[in-house]
Design a protein around this motif. Structure first.
Motif, PDB file in Angstrom:
ATOM      1  N   ARG A 134      35.647  38.806  38.463  1.00 55.52           N
ATOM      2  CA  ARG A 134      34.700  37.712  38.709  1.00 55.52           C
ATOM      3  C   ARG A 134      34.186  37.145  37.396  1.00 55.52           C
ATOM      4  N   GLU A 135      33.921  38.015  36.421  1.00 55.39           N
ATOM      5  CA  GLU A 135      33.456  37.560  35.116  1.00 55.39           C
ATOM      6  C   GLU A 135      34.571  36.848  34.337  1.00 55.39           C
ATOM      7  N   TYR A 136      35.802  37.271  34.514  1.00 57.66           N
ATOM      8  CA  TYR A 136      36.936  36.730  33.768  1.00 57.66           C
ATOM      9  C   TYR A 136      37.356  35.338  34.263  1.00 57.66           C
ATOM     10  N   ARG A 137      37.114  35.068  35.521  1.00 56.84           N
ATOM     11  CA  ARG A 137      37.648  33.857  36.142  1.00 56.84           C
ATOM     12  C   ARG A 137      37.176  32.565  35.470  1.00 56.84           C
ATOM     13  N   ALA A 138      35.917  32.441  35.141  1.00 56.23           N
ATOM     14  CA  ALA A 138      35.412  31.209  34.528  1.00 56.23           C
ATOM     15  C   ALA A 138      36.122  30.922  33.206  1.00 56.23           C
ATOM     16  N   GLY A 139      36.325  31.941  32.406  1.00 58.27           N
ATOM     17  CA  GLY A 139      37.031  31.761  31.141  1.00 58.27           C
ATOM     18  C   GLY A 139      38.498  31.426  31.340  1.00 58.27           C
ATOM     19  N   PHE A 140      39.106  32.021  32.364  1.00 61.99           N
ATOM     20  CA  PHE A 140      40.501  31.715  32.695  1.00 61.99           C
ATOM     21  C   PHE A 140      40.624  30.242  33.076  1.00 61.99           C
ATOM     22  N   GLU A 141      39.692  29.769  33.883  1.00 61.60           N
ATOM     23  CA  GLU A 141      39.703  28.355  34.282  1.00 61.60           C
ATOM     24  C   GLU A 141      39.421  27.440  33.096  1.00 61.60           C
ATOM     25  N   GLU A 148      47.919  47.727  38.730  1.00 61.13           N
ATOM     26  CA  GLU A 148      47.189  48.964  38.481  1.00 61.13           C
ATOM     27  C   GLU A 148      45.819  48.738  37.868  1.00 61.13           C
ATOM     28  N   ASN A 149      45.623  47.590  37.207  1.00 61.67           N
ATOM     29  CA  ASN A 149      44.359  47.334  36.555  1.00 61.67           C
ATOM     30  C   ASN A 149      44.151  45.828  36.443  1.00 61.67           C
ATOM     31  N   PHE A 150      42.938  45.435  36.136  1.00 62.43           N
ATOM     32  CA  PHE A 150      42.582  44.016  36.075  1.00 62.43           C
ATOM     33  C   PHE A 150      42.014  43.659  34.706  1.00 62.43           C
ATOM     34  N   PRO A 151      42.200  42.437  34.274  1.00 59.68           N
ATOM     35  CA  PRO A 151      43.097  41.442  34.837  1.00 59.68           C
ATOM     36  C   PRO A 151      44.552  41.725  34.461  1.00 59.68           C
ATOM     37  N   THR A 152      45.446  41.439  35.382  1.00 59.34           N
ATOM     38  CA  THR A 152      46.880  41.486  35.125  1.00 59.34           C
ATOM     39  C   THR A 152      47.357  40.047  35.046  1.00 59.34           C
ATOM     40  N   VAL A 153      48.134  39.746  34.030  1.00 64.83           N
ATOM     41  CA  VAL A 153      48.556  38.371  33.771  1.00 64.83           C
ATOM     42  C   VAL A 153      50.080  38.293  33.736  1.00 64.83           C
TER      43      VAL A 153
END
Length: 120
Positions: free
Chosen positions: A17-24, A53-58
């Motif tokens: 959830r924290e990573y999503r804004a930066g990804f966008e 197995e872990n997040f974030p996976t890209v």
């Protein structure tokens, strides 16, 4: 688009959830690349037999070649530098890179990775 950048996460995961804004935000910074967010539970039908197995996976794909698939540190600068590096490569350099290690070579024939990138 030539590049596909796909993040595999889960809504229940605080890091995701924290990573999503930066990804966008990176999607805005790299408009020549297609970015796609996949919730591995809500979009399980897109996952095939892939194990996350872990997040974030890209997953990063250029044309028909998988350039990267794996867990990343949840720091957007890491992904940004990787994308800049791949964008600077010629298509032939990317093709050679995609086949330059045993693990990368396996990615090229993994139907689930190829399918996910095609749908992303």
């Amino acid at each position: 688009m030539e590049f596909a950048v796909i993040c595999l996460c889960a809504e229940w995961c605080g890091t995701c959830r924290e990573y999503r804004a930066g990804f966008e935000a990176l999607a805005d910074e790299f408009p020549e690349m297609r970015f796609h967010w996949v919730d591995i539970e809500d979009q399980a039908d897109e996952m095939g037999d892939l194990d996350v197995e872990n997040f974030p996976t890209v997953l990063i794909r250029r044309g028909g070649d998988v350039l990267f698939f794996g867990t990343m540190l949840p720091h957007h600068g890491v992904l940004k530098r990787m994308l800049e590096t791949f964008a600077e490569q010629s298509l032939d350099e990317s093709r050679r890179y995609a086949r330059s290690a045993p693990e990368r070579l396996l990615w090229q024939s993994d139907a689930d990775l190829v399918g996910l990138a095609a749908n992303g």
